[in-house]
Design a protein around this motif. Structure first.
Motif, PDB file in Angstrom:
ATOM      1  N   ILE A 427       0.840  -1.193   0.000  1.00 21.39           N
ATOM      2  CA  ILE A 427       0.000   0.000   0.000  1.00 21.39           C
ATOM      3  C   ILE A 427       0.878   1.246   0.000  1.00 21.39           C
ATOM      4  O   ILE A 427       1.673   1.468   0.917  1.00 21.39           O
ATOM      5  CB  ILE A 427      -0.941   0.003   1.221  1.00 21.39           C
ATOM      6  N   THR A 428       0.717   2.071  -1.014  1.00 18.73           N
ATOM      7  CA  THR A 428       1.493   3.306  -1.125  1.00 18.73           C
ATOM      8  C   THR A 428       0.631   4.557  -1.026  1.00 18.73           C
ATOM      9  O   THR A 428       1.157   5.655  -0.877  1.00 18.73           O
ATOM     10  CB  THR A 428       2.260   3.339  -2.457  1.00 18.73           C
ATOM     11  N   ASP A 429      -0.700   4.394  -1.145  1.00 18.73           N
ATOM     12  CA  ASP A 429      -1.633   5.520  -1.070  1.00 18.73           C
ATOM     13  C   ASP A 429      -2.610   5.310   0.073  1.00 18.73           C
ATOM     14  O   ASP A 429      -2.866   4.179   0.502  1.00 18.73           O
ATOM     15  CB  ASP A 429      -2.406   5.653  -2.387  1.00 18.73           C
ATOM     16  N   SER A 437      -8.742  -2.514  -0.091  1.00 16.64           N
ATOM     17  CA  SER A 437      -7.618  -2.130  -0.941  1.00 16.64           C
ATOM     18  C   SER A 437      -6.817  -3.369  -1.308  1.00 16.64           C
ATOM     19  O   SER A 437      -6.375  -4.128  -0.432  1.00 16.64           O
ATOM     20  CB  SER A 437      -6.728  -1.121  -0.219  1.00 16.64           C
ATOM     21  N   ILE A 438      -6.660  -3.550  -2.638  1.00 17.30           N
ATOM     22  CA  ILE A 438      -5.864  -4.669  -3.140  1.00 17.30           C
ATOM     23  C   ILE A 438      -4.751  -4.078  -3.995  1.00 17.30           C
ATOM     24  O   ILE A 438      -5.015  -3.365  -4.955  1.00 17.30           O
ATOM     25  CB  ILE A 438      -6.723  -5.632  -3.984  1.00 17.30           C
ATOM     26  N   ALA A 439      -3.512  -4.376  -3.658  1.00 17.50           N
ATOM     27  CA  ALA A 439      -2.382  -3.820  -4.399  1.00 17.50           C
ATOM     28  C   ALA A 439      -1.377  -4.942  -4.631  1.00 17.50           C
ATOM     29  O   ALA A 439      -0.378  -5.075  -3.944  1.00 17.50           O
ATOM     30  CB  ALA A 439      -1.755  -2.664  -3.635  1.00 17.50           C
ATOM     31  N   ARG A 440      -1.706  -5.776  -5.639  1.00 23.42           N
ATOM     32  CA  ARG A 440      -0.837  -6.900  -5.964  1.00 23.42           C
ATOM     33  C   ARG A 440      -1.088  -7.308  -7.405  1.00 23.42           C
ATOM     34  O   ARG A 440      -2.171  -7.044  -7.956  1.00 23.42           O
ATOM     35  CB  ARG A 440      -1.105  -8.082  -5.029  1.00 23.42           C
ATOM     36  N   ALA A 441      -0.120  -7.924  -8.036  1.00 28.31           N
ATOM     37  CA  ALA A 441      -0.299  -8.375  -9.422  1.00 28.31           C
ATOM     38  C   ALA A 441      -1.317  -9.507  -9.477  1.00 28.31           C
ATOM     39  O   ALA A 441      -1.420 -10.323  -8.561  1.00 28.31           O
ATOM     40  CB  ALA A 441       1.039  -8.856  -9.981  1.00 28.31           C
TER      41      ALA A 441
END
Length: 451
Positions: A427-429, A437-441
Motif C-alpha cells: 500500500i502506497t496511497d 484495498s488490493i495492491a498486488r499483481a
C-alpha cells in the motif's frame, strides 16, 4: 531532628575495581553505590550532607545533583584528610556528624539511626559502628580495654599479630561531636605504613584526652560490606537482590524462583503478580497487580498495567496497559504505548508506536512509527515500512481496520476506519474508510510451463 550532619567519603579512585568507571558509581541492583548511601542518609533528614569527591568529581556531581553539598579532596591522603575537606562547610557548627563511606551500599537508614541514638545516649564525643567478622582480614580492629571500652582502632596493615586475631572490626562509619571532630583532625599525624592521615586516629586522640568513646555493634555484618573490587561488588549485588526480593514477596508478590529473578531497587510491583524465573525488572519499572511476568522476560524503565501477561519478551522504555498479552518472543522498543486488552504475539516488534484498546498483532509483524487505533487487526507478516534510508515516516491505522497477511504499508500512509487491506498488498496511497484495498499483481497460471 536538628544539628545533625553527614559526611560521605567518595573521593577514592578505586584502582582495585580495574575499571574506567569511578568506584562509587558502580551500580548495585541498578543504582550507583553512592546513591544508595545518599538515599538512606536523606531519609533521616540531616541538616546538611557533604560528599567528599576527588577522582571523577564531575560525574559524581552529575549523579547526585543538588541532593548534597560537595567538598573536593585534591590529593588522596587518607580518610582523615578527606573529612578535613568538609571543614569549610561544617567546621564551625555545633551538633553531631556522621561519617560514612560511599562504597557501603547495603547500609540502612535504621542502622544509621541506631548509631546516632547510641551516640547521644552515651554522651560520647565519638562512636564507632562495629561488627563481628569471622574473617576480619583487611578491616581495622577495635581494641578495647579491660573494662570493655574502646581504646583505639588499629588498621590491618599496622596491627600486631595479636591484634589481627580480634574479630570486632571497624566498619568505617562513625558519629562525632562535630566541634571535637574538626579540632582533633588537626592533631592527626601520618606516621603509619601508608603515610596517610587516618580518621580512626581521632578516636585514640580523644581517648587520651579523657573523652568518652562509644561503640555500637550492629548485628548485621553484611550490611557494613565495603565494596573495593568486583568480587565484593558481586557479593553486595547478591545481598541487595535477596533483600529486594524478600521485600516484594512479603508484600504479596510471588517469585517462583527468587534466585533467578532480578528486580531493580527502583522497581515497584503490585500484589498477586507472579514473576517467573529468568525475569529482570530494570530501572524505574512499575508492574501492576495480578500480572504474570516471565519466564525469561526483560522489562526496563516501563510501566505495566494490571492483569497483563508478558512471556519470554523484552519491553524497553514503554507503557503497557491492563489485560494485555505480550509474547512469547515479542520486542517492545522505546516510546511505545500499548493500550488495554491488546494482544502482541510471537515474533512481533513494536517501535515508537501506539496501539489502541483491543488491537491485535498476533505474530511475525513489524510495527514502527505507527499510530494504530482501537480494535485493529494486524495480520501475520504485515509490516509498516517506515524508513526510506534517510527519514522515518508515520503510518496511521484508524479504528476497526483489518490489515491482511504479508501486507506492506509504505509510510507516510493512512488506513481509514474499518478499511480492509488484502493479503499480500503493498500500500502506497491512503485507503478510505470501509474500503477494500488490493495492491498486488493478478495471478497468471502458465499451464504446461514445466514440461
Amino acid at each position: 531532628m536538628s544539628n545533625r550532619y553527614a559526611v560521605i567519603l567518595a573521593a577514592g579512585q578505586g584502582t582495585r575495581m580495574k575499571s574506567k568507571l569511578y568506584k562509587v558509581l558502580h551500580p548495585v541492583c541498578g543504582k550507583p553505590m553512592v546513591q544508595h548511601v545518599v538515599d538512606q542518609v536523606s531519609v533521616l533528614g540531616f541538616d546538611e550532607i557533604v560528599t567528599i569527591v576527588g577522582f571523577g568529581a564531575d560525574v559524581v556531581q552529575e549523579q547526585l545533583g543538588e541532593q548534597v553539598e560537595y567538598a573536593v579532596q585534591e590529593q588522596q591522603l587518607g580518610t582523615g584528610h578527606a573529612v578535613m575537606q568538609a571543614e569549610a562547610v561544617l567546621g564551625e557548627k555545633k551538633g553531631t556528624t556522621v561519617v560514612l563511606c560511599g562504597d557501603t551500599p547495603l547500609l540502612t537508614a535504621k542502622t544509621i539511626q541506631d548509631l546516632l541514638t547510641h551516640h547521644e545516649q552515651e554522651s560520647a564525643k565519638a562512636t564507632v559502628l562495629t561488627a563481628h567478622a569471622e574473617d576480619p582480614s583487611g578491616y581495622g580492629r577495635i581494641v578495647r580495654n579491660q573494662e570493655g571500652l574502646v581504646e583505639r582502632i588499629v588498621e590491618h596493615k599496622d596491627a600486631t599479630v595479636e591484634e589481627k586475631e580480634i574479630k570486632e572490626i571497624n566498619t568505617g562509619t562513625y558519629c562525632f561531636d562535630n566541634e571535637f571532630l574538626f579540632n582533633t583532625l588537626k592533631k592527626v599525624g601520618n606516621d603509619n605504613a601508608q603515610g596517610e592521615y587516618y580518621l580512626p586516629d581521632v578516636i585514640e586522640i580523644l581517648k587520651k584526652a579523657g573523652e568518652t568513646i562509644a561503640a555500637y555493634q550492629t548485628s548485621s555484618f553484611e550490611e557494613t560490606l565495603g565494596v573495593n573490587d568486583r568480587v565484593a561488588l558481586s557479593q553486595a549485588e547478591a545481598i541487595m537482590k535477596r533483600r529486594i526480593n524478600e521485600k516484594w514477596m512479603r508484600n504479596g508478590v510471588t517469585l517462583i524462583d527468587p534466585e533467578q529473578t532480578y528486580i531493580s531497587v527502583e522497581a515497584s510491583i503490585g500484589q498477586d503478580t507472579v514473576i517467573y524465573p529468568g525475569t529482570s525488572l530494570i530501572g524505574k519499572t512499575e508492574i501492576g497487580s495480578d500480572c504474570i511476568i516471565g519466564p525469561q522476560t526483560e522489562i526496563k524503565q516501563s510501566k505495566i498495567g494490571n492483569g497483563t501477561v508478558i512471556r519470554q519478551s523484552v519491553v524497553y522504555d514503554s507503557e503497557v496497559g491492563s489485560q494485555v498479552s505480550i509474547g512469547p518472543f515479542a520486542h517492545i522498543r522505546p516510546n511505545s504505548e500499548i493500550g488495554d486488552d491488546v494482544r502482541i504475539g510471537n515474533f512481533v516488534e513494536v517501535k515508537k508506536s501506539t496501539l489502541g484498546k483491543g488491537s491485535k498483532a498476533s505474530h511475525l509483524s513489524y510495527i514502527g512509527d505507527a499510530d494504530i487505533g482501537e480494535n485493529v487487526n494486524f495480520s501475520c507478516g504485515a509490516v509498516t515500512v517506515n524508513y526510506d534510508g534517510k527519514n522515518k515516516f508515520l503510518t496511521k491505522i484508524e479504528d476497526g481496520a483489518f490489515i491482511g497477511c504479508n501486507a506492506n504499508l509504505i509510510a507516510p500512509v493512512t488506513i481509514g476506519k474499518h478499511a480492509l487491506v488484502a493479503a499480500g498488498s503493498t500500500i502506497t496511497d491512503n485507503v478510505p474508510g470501509e474500503a477494500l484495498s488490493i495492491a498486488r499483481a493478478r495471478q497468471t497460471n502458465k499451464e504446461g510451463y514445466v514440461k
